[in-house]
Design a protein around this motif. Sequence first.
Motif, PDB file in Angstrom:
ATOM      1  N   ALA A 136      10.034 -42.444  10.753  1.00  0.00           N
ATOM      2  CA  ALA A 136       9.217 -41.543  11.571  1.00  0.00           C
ATOM      3  C   ALA A 136       9.562 -41.597  13.054  1.00  0.00           C
ATOM      4  O   ALA A 136       9.312 -40.647  13.789  1.00  0.00           O
ATOM      5  CB  ALA A 136       7.733 -41.843  11.371  1.00  0.00           C
ATOM      6  N   GLY A 166      12.673 -41.972  14.136  1.00  0.00           N
ATOM      7  CA  GLY A 166      14.038 -41.494  14.293  1.00  0.00           C
ATOM      8  C   GLY A 166      15.042 -42.603  14.556  1.00  0.00           C
ATOM      9  O   GLY A 166      16.200 -42.341  14.856  1.00  0.00           O
ATOM     10  N   THR A 183       4.008 -35.427   5.233  1.00  0.00           N
ATOM     11  CA  THR A 183       4.344 -35.233   6.648  1.00  0.00           C
ATOM     12  C   THR A 183       4.472 -33.737   6.917  1.00  0.00           C
ATOM     13  O   THR A 183       4.590 -32.947   5.985  1.00  0.00           O
ATOM     14  CB  THR A 183       5.682 -35.918   6.982  1.00  0.00           C
ATOM     15  N   SER A 191       9.450 -35.642  12.438  1.00  0.00           N
ATOM     16  CA  SER A 191       9.195 -37.041  12.783  1.00  0.00           C
ATOM     17  C   SER A 191       8.022 -37.114  13.757  1.00  0.00           C
ATOM     18  O   SER A 191       7.453 -36.099  14.139  1.00  0.00           O
ATOM     19  CB  SER A 191      10.440 -37.669  13.424  1.00  0.00           C
ATOM     20  N   SER A 240      13.193 -35.742  11.158  1.00  0.00           N
ATOM     21  CA  SER A 240      13.576 -37.046  10.617  1.00  0.00           C
ATOM     22  C   SER A 240      14.315 -36.927   9.292  1.00  0.00           C
ATOM     23  O   SER A 240      15.015 -37.846   8.891  1.00  0.00           O
ATOM     24  CB  SER A 240      12.350 -37.941  10.441  1.00  0.00           C
TER      25      SER A 240
END
Length: 159
Positions: free
Chosen positions: A49, A51, A84, A135, A151
């Motif tokens: 998350a 990166g 997400t 992300s 991400s």
Amino acid sequence: MHRGLKSLLLAAPLGIAALAGCSAPADPQVTFYSHGDAIEVAPARFCDATGEQCSPPPADPVGELRVPEKAPLQISVPGDVAATPWQVAYIYRGTNGEEIDGRTPVFTPDTRHSYTLRVPEDGTRLEHVEVQQYSAVLTAGAEGGVDFGISGTWVLDPR
């Protein structure tokens, strides 16, 4: 029960749990489906998350699937992607040869596990599709506001 056997039975679940914890989780796969055929695609890019921690890309990061004209493309993402924000970006070629790009709205966490992409039925040809997982990294937007980093990316080039 024999004391040695009881100790072995009690220790077995702990050993299984320890072995299960040793294997690294596989990167999530996205499934693309059209006209009776499906393909699971590994991420071309997959990071945590923030990166920071990224998996090495696969040798062939682009999936290929026959998507006939006028046929929809169904996309299914696993739970850890659906948990997400994510979206689908795509490029298609119009009947006049013009390249047209687009994207879906961003799907909020835990609201969808799939999306059906439909292109206009006038002979337009789908050429490129990306599932993009956002992300937690924010950057200043070029036109003000903020942009979220990507991400994870899963890529399909329809044939």
